[in-house]
Design an enzyme around this catalytic site. Structure first.
Site, mmCIF file in Angstrom:
data_model
loop_
_atom_site.group_PDB
_atom_site.id
_atom_site.type_symbol
_atom_site.label_atom_id
_atom_site.label_comp_id
_atom_site.label_asym_id
_atom_site.label_seq_id
_atom_site.Cartn_x
_atom_site.Cartn_y
_atom_site.Cartn_z
ATOM 1 N N GLY A 64 0.825 -1.192 0.000
ATOM 2 C CA GLY A 64 0.000 0.000 0.000
ATOM 3 C C GLY A 64 0.865 1.251 0.000
ATOM 4 N N GLY A 112 0.370 -5.183 0.601
ATOM 5 C CA GLY A 112 -0.802 -5.106 -0.262
ATOM 6 C C GLY A 112 -0.627 -5.806 -1.591
ATOM 7 N N GLU A 135 5.234 -5.963 7.868
ATOM 8 C CA GLU A 135 4.515 -4.955 8.646
ATOM 9 C C GLU A 135 5.061 -4.729 10.047
ATOM 10 O OE1 GLU A 135 1.936 -6.139 5.286
ATOM 11 O OE2 GLU A 135 3.145 -7.236 6.745
ATOM 12 N N ASP A 143 -1.669 -7.680 7.186
ATOM 13 C CA ASP A 143 -3.090 -7.506 6.879
ATOM 14 C C ASP A 143 -3.359 -8.051 5.484
ATOM 15 O OD1 ASP A 143 -1.744 -5.478 5.508
ATOM 16 O OD2 ASP A 143 -3.262 -3.958 5.893
#
Length: 332
Positions: A64, A112, A135, A143
């Site tokens: 992301g 992502g 992360e 995630d």
């Protein structure tokens, strides 16, 4: 072409992430555009399958847009939850997509980027693949369905990948269940032209994670991060222990809890709901802003975590990451 190139070629819905200068990092607009295309193509008899790839030669997707998350977090964190809700909805839609969804996971595939590829039905890696869920190094937990995938990897391979945030090869990705086929990167153009994905597949070759399953499973089966570190040192894996200890203490404890909880959840969407709660909680934490600052903004690689030690992160603080808010994105 804009940030994402969406078109139909000979019955194939083509999605090319198109921010090569940022290794195709996902913006909110990109997520919305891909999701809308999949909704349309699922109902379009003229589209037989979908193929996802990335522009440039550096990788499919670096994750992301973390800089945008940092800007928003500093300003109060009002926009990022909406981005995550739409991103996680897209991840679920990819997993549910009723037609073949092929992802070419060449080069760098992080965060992502895993979310838009590893939930597909045909996942192709190459000898150049460098996959990671890093992360914990920025004060966040994995995630985009990462805790779903990693919690279901063989043995404790997924726990290792999540707590170290380390880079996995194409062979490692296949071993962990994050990919299906390893093909030479020189064959990717043929796949884009419609070649059978299984035809150029090659022997996966040695996976470092598979070769180290004995000590990985023994160490990472522990119930706490502290015990994992103690077991690593006892097994002579001091370098791995040091690598983990450099990450956010809060993110490490939350990530281990998220992985263990994800194993007991029934499906990807339930795990994505859990991840949404965790991510929004992390957005309020000190460590996410600090971690992005240290790794991405100032690049001094010297984050000042708070709490600074694992012992400073109590059980109540970890549990609070799973408590709220209401989740706005379950597919119906």
């Amino acid at each position: 072409m804009g940030e994402v190139d969406i078109r139909v070629e000979r019955g194939v819905g083509r999605i090319t992430l198109n921010r090569p200068e940022a290794i195709n990092a996902l913006t909110h607009d990109m997520v919305r555009a891909v999701d809308a295309a999949l909704v349309a193509w699922a109902a379009d008899d003229g589209v037989r399958s979908v193929l996802l790839d990335g522009a440039g030669d550096r990788g499919l997707c670096a994750g992301g847009d973390i800089r945008a998350v940092h800007r928003d977090a500093v300003a109060g964190g009002t926009a990022t939850p909406g981005f995550w809700a739409d991103e996680y909805r897209l991840n679920a839609r990819i997993a549910r997509f009723p037609k073949p969804y092929t992802a070419l996971m060449d080069g760098l595939v992080m965060g992502g980027g895993v979310g838009v590829s590893a939930h597909g039905s045909v996942r192709v890696v190459t000898e150049r693949t460098r996959l990671a869920m890093p992360e914990v190094g920025i004060g966040l937990a994995p995630d985009v369905g990462g805790t779903y995938l990693l919690s279901r990897a063989p043995g404790e391979s997924g726990t290792y990948a999540a707590l170290t945030g380390g880079v996995l090869s194409g062979a490692d990705a296949v071993h962990c269940g994050l990919a299906d086929f390893l093909v030479p990167s020189g064959r990717l153009d043929a796949l884009r032209e419609g070649a059978d994905v299984t035809a150029p597949a090659v022997e996966v070759g040695p996976s470092r994670l598979a070769a180290n399953r004995t000590w990985i499973d023994a160490c990472f089966a522990a119930d706490t991060v502290e015990e994992i570190l103690d077991r690593l040192v006892a097994h002579g894996e001091d370098a791995t222990a040091k690598e983990i200890a450099a990450k956010s203490p809060t993110a490490l404890k939350v990530t281990l809890a998220a992985l263990r909880r994800a194993r007991a959840l029934p499906d990807l969407e339930a795990v994505l709901e859990q991840e949404y709660r965790v991510s929004v909680a992390c957005l309020r934490d000190h460590d996410l802003v600090e971690g992005i600052r240290a790794q991405i903004i100032d690049k001094d690689r010297s984050p000042r975590w708070s709490p600074a030690t694992l012992s400073g992160v109590d059980d109540d603080a970890v549990a609070a990451h799973f408590a709220e808010p209401e989740v706005p994105f379950r597919l119906t």
